[in-house]
Write an enzyme that holds these catalytic residues in place. Sequence first.
Site, mmCIF file in Angstrom:
data_model
loop_
_atom_site.group_PDB
_atom_site.id
_atom_site.type_symbol
_atom_site.label_atom_id
_atom_site.label_comp_id
_atom_site.label_asym_id
_atom_site.label_seq_id
_atom_site.Cartn_x
_atom_site.Cartn_y
_atom_site.Cartn_z
ATOM 1 N N GLU A 98 -14.523 -2.968 11.625
ATOM 2 C CA GLU A 98 -15.307 -2.372 12.711
ATOM 3 C C GLU A 98 -16.237 -3.380 13.385
ATOM 4 O O GLU A 98 -16.475 -3.299 14.595
ATOM 5 C CB GLU A 98 -16.111 -1.182 12.184
ATOM 6 C CG GLU A 98 -17.080 -1.531 11.065
ATOM 7 C CD GLU A 98 -17.859 -0.317 10.572
ATOM 8 O OE1 GLU A 98 -17.805 0.720 11.244
ATOM 9 O OE2 GLU A 98 -18.523 -0.428 9.530
ATOM 10 N N ILE A 131 -10.314 -3.613 3.679
ATOM 11 C CA ILE A 131 -9.883 -2.938 2.465
ATOM 12 C C ILE A 131 -10.422 -1.516 2.409
ATOM 13 O O ILE A 131 -9.960 -0.707 1.599
ATOM 14 C CB ILE A 131 -10.299 -3.714 1.201
ATOM 15 C CG1 ILE A 131 -11.818 -3.767 1.054
ATOM 16 C CG2 ILE A 131 -9.702 -5.102 1.193
ATOM 17 C CD1 ILE A 131 -12.292 -4.341 -0.280
ATOM 18 N N ASP A 132 -11.387 -1.192 3.278
ATOM 19 C CA ASP A 132 -11.947 0.165 3.298
ATOM 20 C C ASP A 132 -11.019 1.171 3.985
ATOM 21 O O ASP A 132 -11.204 2.376 3.836
ATOM 22 C CB ASP A 132 -13.293 0.175 4.014
ATOM 23 C CG ASP A 132 -14.374 -0.563 3.245
ATOM 24 O OD1 ASP A 132 -14.172 -0.836 2.045
ATOM 25 O OD2 ASP A 132 -15.420 -0.878 3.844
ATOM 26 N N GLY A 141 -16.911 0.252 -0.268
ATOM 27 C CA GLY A 141 -16.716 1.371 0.651
ATOM 28 C C GLY A 141 -18.048 1.821 1.212
ATOM 29 O O GLY A 141 -18.754 2.597 0.576
ATOM 30 N N GLN A 180 -12.593 -7.574 -5.761
ATOM 31 C CA GLN A 180 -11.708 -6.473 -5.356
ATOM 32 C C GLN A 180 -10.757 -6.883 -4.245
ATOM 33 O O GLN A 180 -9.653 -6.367 -4.132
ATOM 34 C CB GLN A 180 -12.533 -5.275 -4.869
ATOM 35 C CG GLN A 180 -13.421 -4.676 -5.929
ATOM 36 C CD GLN A 180 -14.422 -3.700 -5.349
ATOM 37 O OE1 GLN A 180 -14.042 -2.633 -4.875
ATOM 38 N NE2 GLN A 180 -15.693 -4.047 -5.375
#
Length: 329
Positions: A103, A126-127, A170, A280
Site C-alpha cells: 500500500e 505478505i499481508d 499483519g 517470516q
Amino acid sequence: GGDAPGLNAAIKSVVYRASDFHLETVGILDGWRGLLDGYSDLVIPLDYLTVRPWDRDGGTNLGSSRTNPFRVARGGQELDLSGEVLSNMERLGLDGLVAMGGEDTLGVAYALSQKGAPVVGVPKTIDKDLLGTDYTLGFDTAMCTCQELIERCRTPAGSHHWIQVVEIMGRHAGHLAFWSGVGGGAFVVLVPESPFGLDHLGELISQRLERSALDRRYPRYAVIVVAEGASPTTGGLVTTSDEKDAFGHVKLGGIGDTIAHWIRTETSYDARSVVPAHAQRGGPPGPVDRLMGVLFGSAAVDLLVGGGTGRMVSAKGVAPACRISHESL
C-alpha cells in the site's frame, strides 16, 4: 517497499518480457530512494544473463528502503521531493517504471502517476491486503514459513504444558495469521479485523485445559496465533515506539508478549511468546510465488507497452489458477 519472496522472480520476468519488445531494462536500487537527488546514481543495467538465476533468490536483489518521496526529512524539515523523482526519471530516459510493493509503495506510484509519471504497479505484500487483487507476491511463501513455525511450537508447548503465543505480521489484515494459524493447528487465531476480549480468551483456554484434566488424552497445551495489528477490546494497538515512519505508521510489536504476560499473571497457566519477525518473509520463494512473479512481471511489461500506465496488474481467482488483469492504482 519491504522484501518478499517472489520479488526477484518478478524482476527477472520484467527483464525477459521487455527483451521480447527489444526494450532496455534498468534496476533502481533501494526503492524510491534510488530516484532522489543524491541517490540517483543507484541505477544498474539489467539484462538476460544478469537476472537469469534471480528467481531462486529470496528478498530483493535491488534492495529496499522505507522512503516516501512526498515526505522526506532533510535539514530538520519534511519536504515533498516528488519533483526530484520526476526529473530524474526524465534525465535517465525512463519511458516507464514498474513499482513492486504494497500500500505504501503503490500509494507513491499512484501519486506520481497523477503527476504524469508512466508507472505500473505489481502487488507485493505478505499481508495480502491490497484491494483489486486476490493475490500479492510473497503471501504463499510467508504463509508456509509461518505455518511450519506454528506447528513446531506445538511440540515444546505440549511437552511443558505451556500456552504458546506466536506473533505473526499483519498491520491491518489477518490473512497471514489466519491461514498459517489454521494450517499450523493453532487453537485460537486473533486478527486485526476483530478486537478480542482477554477475559474471553482466558475462558477459552480454561475450557480446553480443564478437559485435559479430566481426560489425559486431550491436549494439555494451546497455541495462540496473533497478528501484530490485533488489539484487545480494553486497549489499542501495541507498539514498540510511537515514532512514525515516512508513511505515517507506528512500529507495531509486542502484542504476543502482552498476551503471554496476561496469561501468566491473570490465569493459573504458564505462557511463552515467539516473535519470528522479519524471518517470516525470508528465504527463497515457493512455487506459487515464483509462478506469480512470472505472471505479474510479464503482465506489467505488456501493460506498459500497451500504454496502460497508472494501473496495477492483479490476479483474479485462486492462484495459481488465476486470470491476470489490470486495476487502477
